[in-house]
Design a protein around this motif. Structure first.
Motif, short mmCIF file in Angstrom:
data_model
loop_
_atom_site.label_atom_id
_atom_site.label_comp_id
_atom_site.label_asym_id
_atom_site.label_seq_id
_atom_site.Cartn_x
_atom_site.Cartn_y
_atom_site.Cartn_z
N VAL A 154 0.85 -1.20 0.00
CA VAL A 154 0.00 0.00 0.00
C VAL A 154 0.89 1.25 0.00
O VAL A 154 1.86 1.33 0.76
N TYR A 155 0.53 2.21 -0.86
CA TYR A 155 1.30 3.44 -0.99
C TYR A 155 0.37 4.64 -0.84
O TYR A 155 -0.81 4.57 -1.22
N PRO A 156 0.89 5.78 -0.32
CA PRO A 156 0.09 7.01 -0.30
C PRO A 156 -0.22 7.44 -1.73
O PRO A 156 0.64 7.36 -2.60
N ARG A 160 -5.10 6.11 -0.31
CA ARG A 160 -4.16 5.01 -0.40
C ARG A 160 -4.37 4.21 -1.69
O ARG A 160 -5.49 4.13 -2.20
N LYS A 209 -3.43 0.40 -3.39
CA LYS A 209 -2.93 -0.96 -3.17
C LYS A 209 -2.38 -1.50 -4.49
O LYS A 209 -3.07 -1.49 -5.52
#
Length: 247
Positions: A93-95, A128, A130
């Motif tokens: 998961v990344y911002p 977020r 994914k």
């Protein structure tokens, strides 16, 4: 008929995700269009392959080795013998701001790269994103239907096939064959290709193995017309006709 390790063959194939009978790869243009993943930049034609090279799944490589020219073969491969099981740890998961910084609109299904990793966006929301870095075929049983269409014997055609497998095309390449060497005259396109520096090592390795030689020469030619040629052309250029004027 069984093929020998190192033989270069051409193969027509259709590849399916077995449990849902969905085509995901093919050498047939019409089937690619019907399945909805036709790519106009891709050349749909029998694929060149070096038998025993291990560049496909082991079970498929073994099936190709045992095949006969012109006879269709169907083989199913369980996920454990194909791309393996899915690893939940490879879903990250990344911002969402990380994507906006790269001017990427994070739409589910989009392929993205982070460093040396390539993944597929699974979902995006609440700030977020994914991303799944698993092999797209991980956890899936596969089915291949293929036909070996020919064994390539001609030296030049073998060399072209090796370049094609690595670089995608052999257009513009030419070859010379010596007692213990193969020379490859390179076209201008490689001078401007970002992929070429890596692909050439693969080509050299496959050339050595297939032709049994120690030396592979990659010949680049940079040329321009000599000044004398330019002068000659100017001399030969017809003079402009003068228009007659009335007095």
């Amino acid at each position: 008929m069984a093929f020998n390790k190192g033989d270069i063959v051409r193969i027509d194939y259709n590849a399916y995700i077995a449990d849902i009978d969905r085509l995901y790869d093919t050498t047939s243009e019409s089937k690619a269009k019907d399945a909805g993943f036709y790519n106009e930049k891709y050349k749909y034609a029998p694929m060149a392959y070096i038998v025993g090279s291990g560049k496909v799944f082991k079970a498929l490589d073994e099936a190709i080795t045992k095949a006969s020219i012109g006879k269709e073969v169907s083989i199913e491969i369980e996920s454990k013998d194909a791309a393996g099981a899915r690893d939940p740890k490879l879903v990250e998961v990344y911002p969402i701001r990380e994507f906006y910084k790269q001017e990427i609109n994070p739409i589910p299904g989009l392929e993205v790269k982070f460093g040396n990793k390539t993944g597929i966006i699974v979902s995006a929301g609440a700030g977020r994103v994914k991303v799944d870095f698993n092999n797209p075929l991980a956890g899936k049983d596969l089915r291949y239907e293929f036909t070996v269409t020919e064994v390539i014997k001609d030296q030049e055609e073998k060399a072209k096939a090796i370049v094609e497998m690595a670089f995608g095309t052999s257009d513009g390449f030419s070859f010379e064959f010596g007692d213990n060497e193969v020379s490859i005259l390179l076209p201008d396109i490689v001078k401007f290709s970002q992929e070429w520096p890596m692909m050439k090592f693969k080509i050299v390795s496959d050339m050595r193995e297939s032709f049994g030689v120690d030396t592979i020469k990659l010949v680049e030619v940079w040329s321009k017309a000599p000044a004398t040629d330019v002068a000659d052309k100017k001399k030969k250029k017809p003079a402009a006709k003068k228009e007659k004027t009335e007095e």
